[in-house]
Structure formats: C-alpha cells, structure tokens
Motif scaffolding. Sequence first.
Motif, PDB file in Angstrom:
ATOM      1  N   GLY A  12      32.629  33.972  40.701  1.00  0.00           N
ATOM      2  CA  GLY A  12      33.357  33.567  39.493  1.00  0.00           C
ATOM      3  C   GLY A  12      34.398  32.515  39.815  1.00  0.00           C
ATOM      4  O   GLY A  12      35.179  32.673  40.766  1.00  0.00           O
ATOM      5  N   GLY A  14      36.786  31.227  37.517  1.00  0.00           N
ATOM      6  CA  GLY A  14      37.779  31.126  36.437  1.00  0.00           C
ATOM      7  C   GLY A  14      39.166  31.184  37.055  1.00  0.00           C
ATOM      8  O   GLY A  14      39.397  30.666  38.158  1.00  0.00           O
ATOM      9  N   TYR A  15      40.091  31.814  36.344  1.00  0.00           N
ATOM     10  CA  TYR A  15      41.467  31.920  36.838  1.00  0.00           C
ATOM     11  C   TYR A  15      41.520  32.531  38.235  1.00  0.00           C
ATOM     12  O   TYR A  15      42.048  31.927  39.167  1.00  0.00           O
ATOM     13  CB  TYR A  15      42.272  32.837  35.908  1.00  0.00           C
ATOM     14  N   VAL A  16      40.968  33.746  38.368  1.00  0.00           N
ATOM     15  CA  VAL A  16      41.098  34.455  39.642  1.00  0.00           C
ATOM     16  C   VAL A  16      40.341  33.708  40.734  1.00  0.00           C
ATOM     17  O   VAL A  16      40.868  33.471  41.822  1.00  0.00           O
ATOM     18  CB  VAL A  16      40.573  35.905  39.512  1.00  0.00           C
ATOM     19  N   ASP A  43      29.600  30.122  40.516  1.00  0.00           N
ATOM     20  CA  ASP A  43      29.857  30.209  39.064  1.00  0.00           C
ATOM     21  C   ASP A  43      28.765  29.415  38.345  1.00  0.00           C
ATOM     22  O   ASP A  43      28.334  28.376  38.846  1.00  0.00           O
ATOM     23  CB  ASP A  43      31.229  29.614  38.717  1.00  0.00           C
ATOM     24  N   GLN A  51      41.555  28.821  29.297  1.00  0.00           N
ATOM     25  CA  GLN A  51      41.267  29.405  27.973  1.00  0.00           C
ATOM     26  C   GLN A  51      42.407  29.315  26.950  1.00  0.00           C
ATOM     27  O   GLN A  51      42.142  29.142  25.758  1.00  0.00           O
ATOM     28  CB  GLN A  51      40.799  30.851  28.128  1.00  0.00           C
ATOM     29  N   VAL A  85      25.545  35.202  40.038  1.00  0.00           N
ATOM     30  CA  VAL A  85      25.264  36.303  40.948  1.00  0.00           C
ATOM     31  C   VAL A  85      24.620  37.400  40.111  1.00  0.00           C
ATOM     32  O   VAL A  85      25.177  37.833  39.097  1.00  0.00           O
ATOM     33  CB  VAL A  85      26.560  36.793  41.622  1.00  0.00           C
ATOM     34  N   ALA A 116      34.576  37.793  38.214  1.00  0.00           N
ATOM     35  CA  ALA A 116      33.623  37.345  37.184  1.00  0.00           C
ATOM     36  C   ALA A 116      34.168  37.464  35.754  1.00  0.00           C
ATOM     37  O   ALA A 116      33.445  37.164  34.794  1.00  0.00           O
ATOM     38  CB  ALA A 116      32.309  38.098  37.324  1.00  0.00           C
ATOM     39  N   GLY A 117      35.417  37.901  35.595  1.00  0.00           N
ATOM     40  CA  GLY A 117      36.035  37.899  34.264  1.00  0.00           C
ATOM     41  C   GLY A 117      35.380  38.858  33.282  1.00  0.00           C
ATOM     42  O   GLY A 117      34.855  39.912  33.654  1.00  0.00           O
ATOM     43  N   PHE A 177      45.410  37.487  20.851  1.00  0.00           N
ATOM     44  CA  PHE A 177      45.621  36.077  21.203  1.00  0.00           C
ATOM     45  C   PHE A 177      44.571  35.137  20.633  1.00  0.00           C
ATOM     46  O   PHE A 177      44.847  34.237  19.885  1.00  0.00           O
ATOM     47  CB  PHE A 177      45.357  35.913  22.712  1.00  0.00           C
ATOM     48  N   ASP A 310      40.092  40.029  34.665  1.00  0.00           N
ATOM     49  CA  ASP A 310      39.499  40.800  33.563  1.00  0.00           C
ATOM     50  C   ASP A 310      38.395  41.749  34.024  1.00  0.00           C
ATOM     51  O   ASP A 310      38.092  42.730  33.354  1.00  0.00           O
ATOM     52  CB  ASP A 310      38.891  39.847  32.520  1.00  0.00           C
ATOM     53  N   ASN A 327      44.760  39.513  31.023  1.00  0.00           N
ATOM     54  CA  ASN A 327      45.288  38.229  30.558  1.00  0.00           C
ATOM     55  C   ASN A 327      45.552  37.302  31.742  1.00  0.00           C
ATOM     56  O   ASN A 327      45.538  37.714  32.895  1.00  0.00           O
ATOM     57  CB  ASN A 327      46.542  38.409  29.689  1.00  0.00           C
ATOM     58  N   ALA A 328      45.799  36.036  31.392  1.00  0.00           N
ATOM     59  CA  ALA A 328      45.950  35.010  32.429  1.00  0.00           C
ATOM     60  C   ALA A 328      47.216  35.239  33.252  1.00  0.00           C
ATOM     61  O   ALA A 328      47.250  34.919  34.445  1.00  0.00           O
ATOM     62  CB  ALA A 328      46.001  33.639  31.758  1.00  0.00           C
ATOM     63  N   GLN A 329      48.234  35.795  32.592  1.00  0.00           N
ATOM     64  CA  GLN A 329      49.487  36.032  33.306  1.00  0.00           C
ATOM     65  C   GLN A 329      49.240  36.901  34.547  1.00  0.00           C
ATOM     66  O   GLN A 329      49.733  36.614  35.634  1.00  0.00           O
ATOM     67  CB  GLN A 329      50.449  36.747  32.354  1.00  0.00           C
TER      68      GLN A 329
HETATM   69  C1  LIG Z   1      40.907  31.807  23.441  1.00  0.00           C
HETATM   70  C2  LIG Z   1      41.659  32.525  24.511  1.00  0.00           C
HETATM   71  C3  LIG Z   1      43.029  32.343  24.626  1.00  0.00           C
HETATM   72  C4  LIG Z   1      43.741  33.009  25.624  1.00  0.00           C
HETATM   73  N1  LIG Z   1      45.095  32.800  25.703  1.00  0.00           N
HETATM   74  C5  LIG Z   1      45.789  33.436  26.662  1.00  0.00           C
HETATM   75  C6  LIG Z   1      47.192  33.216  26.779  1.00  0.00           C
HETATM   76  O1  LIG Z   1      47.771  32.463  25.994  1.00  0.00           O
HETATM   77  N2  LIG Z   1      47.853  33.883  27.766  1.00  0.00           N
HETATM   78  C7  LIG Z   1      47.222  34.728  28.634  1.00  0.00           C
HETATM   79  O2  LIG Z   1      47.882  35.311  29.517  1.00  0.00           O
HETATM   80  N3  LIG Z   1      45.890  34.957  28.560  1.00  0.00           N
HETATM   81  C8  LIG Z   1      45.161  34.329  27.596  1.00  0.00           C
HETATM   82  N4  LIG Z   1      43.807  34.544  27.505  1.00  0.00           N
HETATM   83  C9  LIG Z   1      43.154  35.456  28.454  1.00  0.00           C
HETATM   84  C10 LIG Z   1      42.832  34.775  29.790  1.00  0.00           C
HETATM   85  O3  LIG Z   1      42.227  33.522  29.596  1.00  0.00           O
HETATM   86  C11 LIG Z   1      41.936  35.679  30.647  1.00  0.00           C
HETATM   87  O4  LIG Z   1      42.577  36.911  30.821  1.00  0.00           O
HETATM   88  C12 LIG Z   1      41.678  35.041  32.026  1.00  0.00           C
HETATM   89  O5  LIG Z   1      40.824  33.926  31.874  1.00  0.00           O
HETATM   90  C13 LIG Z   1      41.023  36.045  33.001  1.00  0.00           C
HETATM   91  O6  LIG Z   1      40.759  35.402  34.212  1.00  0.00           O
HETATM   92  P1  LIG Z   1      39.465  35.808  35.075  1.00  0.00           P
HETATM   93  O7  LIG Z   1      39.473  34.948  36.295  1.00  0.00           O
HETATM   94  O8  LIG Z   1      39.436  37.275  35.261  1.00  0.00           O
HETATM   95  O9  LIG Z   1      38.225  35.452  34.146  1.00  0.00           O
HETATM   96  P2  LIG Z   1      37.729  34.006  33.661  1.00  0.00           P
HETATM   97  O10 LIG Z   1      38.827  33.013  33.685  1.00  0.00           O
HETATM   98  O11 LIG Z   1      37.024  34.240  32.371  1.00  0.00           O
HETATM   99  O12 LIG Z   1      36.666  33.595  34.781  1.00  0.00           O
HETATM  100  C14 LIG Z   1      35.499  34.323  35.037  1.00  0.00           C
HETATM  101  C15 LIG Z   1      34.462  33.380  35.648  1.00  0.00           C
HETATM  102  O13 LIG Z   1      33.400  34.162  36.176  1.00  0.00           O
HETATM  103  C16 LIG Z   1      32.173  33.509  35.904  1.00  0.00           C
HETATM  104  N5  LIG Z   1      31.096  34.503  35.946  1.00  0.00           N
HETATM  105  C17 LIG Z   1      30.822  35.497  35.073  1.00  0.00           C
HETATM  106  N6  LIG Z   1      29.743  36.204  35.466  1.00  0.00           N
HETATM  107  C18 LIG Z   1      29.336  35.648  36.626  1.00  0.00           C
HETATM  108  C19 LIG Z   1      28.246  35.924  37.520  1.00  0.00           C
HETATM  109  N7  LIG Z   1      27.379  36.910  37.301  1.00  0.00           N
HETATM  110  N8  LIG Z   1      28.096  35.137  38.610  1.00  0.00           N
HETATM  111  C20 LIG Z   1      28.974  34.121  38.856  1.00  0.00           C
HETATM  112  N9  LIG Z   1      30.006  33.817  38.050  1.00  0.00           N
HETATM  113  C21 LIG Z   1      30.185  34.567  36.955  1.00  0.00           C
HETATM  114  C22 LIG Z   1      32.399  32.896  34.523  1.00  0.00           C
HETATM  115  O14 LIG Z   1      31.497  31.805  34.299  1.00  0.00           O
HETATM  116  C23 LIG Z   1      33.851  32.443  34.618  1.00  0.00           C
HETATM  117  O15 LIG Z   1      33.953  31.116  35.060  1.00  0.00           O
HETATM  118  C24 LIG Z   1      43.068  33.890  26.519  1.00  0.00           C
HETATM  119  C25 LIG Z   1      41.688  34.071  26.410  1.00  0.00           C
HETATM  120  C26 LIG Z   1      40.979  33.396  25.417  1.00  0.00           C
HETATM  121  C27 LIG Z   1      39.488  33.599  25.315  1.00  0.00           C
END
Ligand SMILES: Cc1cc2nc3c(=O)[nH]c(=O)nc-3n(C[C@H](O)[C@H](O)[C@H](O)COP(=O)(O)OP(=O)(O)OC[C@H]3O[C@@H](n4cnc5c(N)ncnc54)[C@H](O)[C@@H]3O)c2cc1C
Length: 438
Positions: A12, A14-16, A43, A51, A85, A116-117, A177, A310, A327-329
Amino acid sequence: MDRTSKHIVIVGGGYVGMYTGLRLQRTLRRELRNGSVRITLIDPQSYMTYQPFLPEAAAGSISPRHVVAPLRRVLPKIRILNGKVAKVNHEQRELTFEPIVGEPREIGYDVVVMAAGSVSRTLPIPGLADAAIGFKSVGEAIALRNRVLALLDRAESADDEDVRRRALTFVVVGGGFAGIEALAELQDMTDDAISYYPSIKKGDLRWVLIEATDRILPEVGPEMGTWTAEQLRERGIELKMSTRLNSVVGGQVETSDGDSFEAATVVWTAGVKAAPIVLSGDLPLDERGRIKTTTQLTVSGVEGAFAAGDVAGVPDLTHPGEYCAPNAQHAVRQAKVLGDNITAYLRGRPLRDYKHKYVGSVAGLGLHKGVANVYGVKLRGWPAWFMHRTYHLSRVPTTNRKVRVMADWTLSLFFRRETVSLGEIEHPRDQFRAAAAG
Ligand SMILES: Cc1cc2nc3c(=O)[nH]c(=O)nc-3n(C[C@H](O)[C@H](O)[C@H](O)COP(=O)(O)OP(=O)(O)OC[C@H]3O[C@@H](n4cnc5c(N)ncnc54)[C@H](O)[C@@H]3O)c2cc1C
C-alpha cells in the motif's frame, strides 16, 4: 534474489505506505546504499492520494493532478511495483503479487508492512451497488464532479419536469468528514455554476444528506457539529438525521422516515472497513476485521510484520480500551513510529509505543466556509476555512505539490472556478468507435 540483504515489503502506497517509505529512506540510508536492505512498495496506483483535498478537487478548486504525490519521485530509493497484493503467507514470509499485466508471482520478504488502508463499508441495500458512487479516490471525486455538472447540462436541456427534478436531486449518505465536505463543496460549486444555466434556479436543486445517527461531523465535536448542521440547513441542504437509506433501486431513493423520491446521484460515504487483502492471508484480525496490531505497530503474535492506518486496529493509549480512529492524523504519525520501529527491529533495539492524542479537526464547507476544532480552539466560517487551507497546505506531501495547490488557489482568486463537465474523458473511444462503425 540476494538472500544476504533484508527485504522490506510495504503493501500500500497511501499515507502509511508513503510516509513509512520516506522515514525508512532516511533512517536506513546507509543500509540502502550498501545493499544490506532493500525496500519494495506495492500499490495498484503509482501515486499517493491526499484524500482531504478530494472535496476541493471535486469542486474544481484544485486540479486533480495536484492532490496526488508520485511515489517514484518521492521514494527514489524504493522499488515501486504497480499491481495488488492478493495474499500474504506470513509463515512462509511470502506474498502473492498480481502485477497490472502478466501472471501473479510470489515475492519473498523478511519484514512486511501492511498499509493497505480501507474501502467503503457498504450495506446490503437494494440498488446500492448499481446506483451509488463512493468518495475515496481521485477517480471517484472527478467522476462525481463531471456527473454533477453534466446533470446541470441535462436539466437545462430538458423540458420534462420529472427528468429535470431527478437530474437536480443529489443525495449523500453518511455525515462524517468525507460526506459533509463532499456535499458542502459540491453544493457550493453548483450554486456558482447555475448562473450559466438560465432555466435553473437555486430552489430547483435538491441536496439531501442521509445520516443514521443524530449528529454530523463527529470529528469536530458536538457543538461544532450542531453549528455545521445549522449552516448547511441555512444553505438549503436537507439533513435527514437518524434516518437510513432503505433502497435505491433504479435511483428511486426510499428512506426509513417514509420518504421516497428519485435522484440521479447517490454518494455513499457511510464508513470504511479494512481493505479486503486482510481476508486473504494468515495475519490475525481483530473483532472489527482489521489487522490485530500492538501499541508498537507490530502485528500481534507474529515476528517481522507491522501494520498501521485504516487497515489496522491500533490500541489508543490515550483512551485505554479504545482504538485509534481511521484518519490521516493517526496514519501520518503512526508511519513515523512504524518506520523507526522497523529500523530498531533490524538493529536489534527496543521498539517504542505509538501514542497520540487526537487534536481535533478542520473541515472545508465550500469557498470561504469552514469549521474547525483544534486543541479546543473552535472556529467557524472564514477563519476556519482559512485554517483548513493553511493546515492542509502544510500537510500535503512535497514542496512541488504545495506550490501547485497554492497556484490553483491563487488563480481562483482572480478567475471564477471552472464549471465544465469533462465526462467524455470517461469514454474516450466512443466517438472514434462511432466513426469507425460508419
Ligand atoms: C474524502 C476524504 C476526506 C478525508 N479527510 C480527512 C481529513 O480532513 N483529516 C483526516 O485526518 N483524515 C481524513 N480522511 C481520512 C484519511 O484520508 C485516511 O484515514 C488515510 O488515508 C488512511 O491512510 P492509510 O495509509 O491507512 O490508507 P490510504 O491512504 O487509503 O492508502 C492505502 C493504499 O493501499 C493501497 N492498497 C489497497 N489494497 C491493496 C492491495 N491489496 N495491494 C496493494 N496495495 C493496496 C491503496 O491503493 C492505497 O493507495 C479523509 C478521507 C476521505 C476519503
């Protein structure tokens, strides 16, 4: 494969995933240079999506390309593989990688990071899968923008009152949000856009929020949530509180308060669940279906596996017995601790706990409108909107993106925002196919 080097695989980007990669690029600089450590990030996309900027991208205040950070440019020391994955066999220290093109293959690792969020958490509501759209990716945000503007075009060009009413009815399900910001930004955009549509008056547009609980925007606390609800009502948005969507077959919306009406657009933002990859493998899950994670961001009960964001159920040390909210925080801060803990793990040093007290939040509600509750400081309207923009500008990754977002905002001070629908982008071959068919 070089068996003497340690291989870290991040699932993944994304953020993490991206922030863990950034941290590891720095802390393991020496090891990456001498080849004793290799890092691979997997990814399906080649970019990380910021986001919190999706609602502004949908409203046309920020270009969609500026809400993403290209992974290969940000993480030059890390190998990026695009695809997904499909399975993690941690006992064998092996995962199944499905590239965008070609056969799936097994990739071995010493350390895996599950990042993977989440995906939209849907319910078995009749018609939902066919009629609704989520709001988690750039693709969804831009498709929604194109759809809303195309529906204004459709309504302006139609004589039939039913067609017009259906086209001009927009429903958002879920008052967190994503739902509130998407609803408020898009409604603000249509308010602007209708000045170009002589037959559409503000009162012709119907924006409806369906929320199962009795409050919205819990992220800014009850007082600011109530204030936001009042603001949205004053803007003509219908808030159906303590109400559920029962059915949406063929766009006919049926709600638990007995209402029934047609809507051409239904946006589903009623919560998230861990990405489905967690179900294909041998990593332990918690009672909510997320990867069971310790306070040190290791996967419970196994060696060499880490998780955050997430996809993970991370205990919240500031509220014993509870989990960190998705959340992103948390995601950004967890990524830093996670990166440091992987480095400590490889060097045989003790790992540290993740502990962060949620500081509140900021939300944009359209141009010059917002709400904020950060460290107990509550702001409304223009000051909150300004804070929302400055906070997120400081957070969006890379200087390159910061400058581009700033340029988008500066341009919008001088010119009215773009309100053209480029829905054709979603079907680029239609015209050519029709021409070829003669
Ligand atoms: C519209 C919107 C607004 C938001 N606003 C806020 C805000 O203002 N403040 C805040 O704190 N939070 C906010 N959030 C929440 C925040 O964006 C998420 O909590 C954050 O993105 C989580 O990070 P993550 O790395 O866990 O997941 P993500 O950033 O979603 O990244 C996950 C990644 O894993 C990849 N992935 C998934 N499955 C697989 C797989 N099988 N194999 C390989 N890769 C995979 C995905 O493609 C993605 O790129 C918002 C969310 C949304 C949708």
